[in-house]
Design a protein around this motif. Structure first.
Motif, short mmCIF file in Angstrom:
data_model
loop_
_atom_site.label_atom_id
_atom_site.label_comp_id
_atom_site.label_asym_id
_atom_site.label_seq_id
_atom_site.Cartn_x
_atom_site.Cartn_y
_atom_site.Cartn_z
N UNK A 1 7.20 -10.64 -5.70
CA UNK A 1 7.94 -11.89 -6.02
C UNK A 1 9.04 -11.27 -6.88
N UNK A 2 10.24 -11.56 -6.65
CA UNK A 2 11.39 -11.11 -7.43
C UNK A 2 12.11 -12.48 -7.92
N UNK B 1 -0.01 -4.51 -7.93
CA UNK B 1 -0.70 -4.68 -6.48
C UNK B 1 0.19 -4.16 -5.64
N UNK B 2 -0.53 -3.81 -4.46
CA UNK B 2 0.26 -3.34 -3.24
C UNK B 2 1.22 -4.08 -2.81
N UNK B 3 2.41 -3.65 -2.29
CA UNK B 3 3.35 -4.27 -1.96
C UNK B 3 3.32 -5.09 -0.78
N UNK B 4 3.81 -6.26 -0.60
CA UNK B 4 3.40 -7.10 0.44
C UNK B 4 2.06 -7.79 0.86
N UNK B 5 1.19 -7.63 -0.61
CA UNK B 5 -0.20 -8.19 -0.30
C UNK B 5 -0.21 -9.41 -1.38
N UNK B 6 0.50 -9.52 -2.32
CA UNK B 6 0.59 -10.50 -3.28
C UNK B 6 0.47 -12.10 -2.69
N UNK B 7 -0.05 -13.01 -3.21
CA UNK B 7 -0.30 -14.33 -2.75
C UNK B 7 1.36 -15.05 -2.78
#
Length: 155
Positions: free
Chosen positions: A92-93, A53-59
């Motif tokens: 998320x890390x 997924x694109x960075x900063x777009x995931x829930x």
């Protein structure tokens, strides 16, 4: 009892955060059509198609609730919010999985670069990649795709 397997897969052990025990289960094997029937198109593209997924777009990239992140495909417990940190990458890390039994890794040479891919140990869903630039003491950054994860609170 060994739940939810098919095609004679060998039993494996998975740690459950809900029971606090390691449990014997069978791998979950489904066809692409079966996965498409239970996953959203984005979940399928990421978890079954090794997408990102694109960075900063995931829930879940900025999600701060306490609980457990599980596999979107098979609900295996993967990461605790206690291991989550802000890596600044937009995904998320986590510093470590809930158990090394619950994930597996393999070399990924796609995109012209060598990385270590992280997969769900039970259903082989693509979760993301792990890097050696995480916080102490583990020094790992499990950089996951929100689309490959679900979230729940422990009772």
């Amino acid at each position: 009892m060994i739940p939810e397997g098919r095609d004679g897969g060998s039993p494996l052990f998975i740690f459950s955060m809900q029971t606090g025990r390691t449990e014997q289960v069978l791998p979950i094997v489904k066809t692409d059509e079966e996965w498409k029937a239970i996953l959203t198109p984005e979940q399928f593209a990421v978890a079954r198609g090794q997408g990102t997924e694109y960075a900063f777009t995931g829930k879940y990239h900025a999600w701060k609730e306490p609980g457990i992140y599980s596999c979107a495909c098979c609900k295996t417990d993967l990461f605790s919010s206690n291991a989550k940190f802000d890596s600044g990458t937009g995904w998320p890390s986590f510093s470590a999985p809930v158990s090394p039994l619950n994930v597996r890794t393999r070399t990924d040479r796609s995109g012209g670069v060598e990385r270590t891919e992280v997969l769900c140990a039970r259903c082989s869903a693509h979760l993301g990649h792990v890097f050696d630039d995480g916080p102490p003491p583990e020094g790992k950054r499990y950089c996951m795709n929100s689309a490959a994860l679900d979230f729940y609170r422990l009772p």
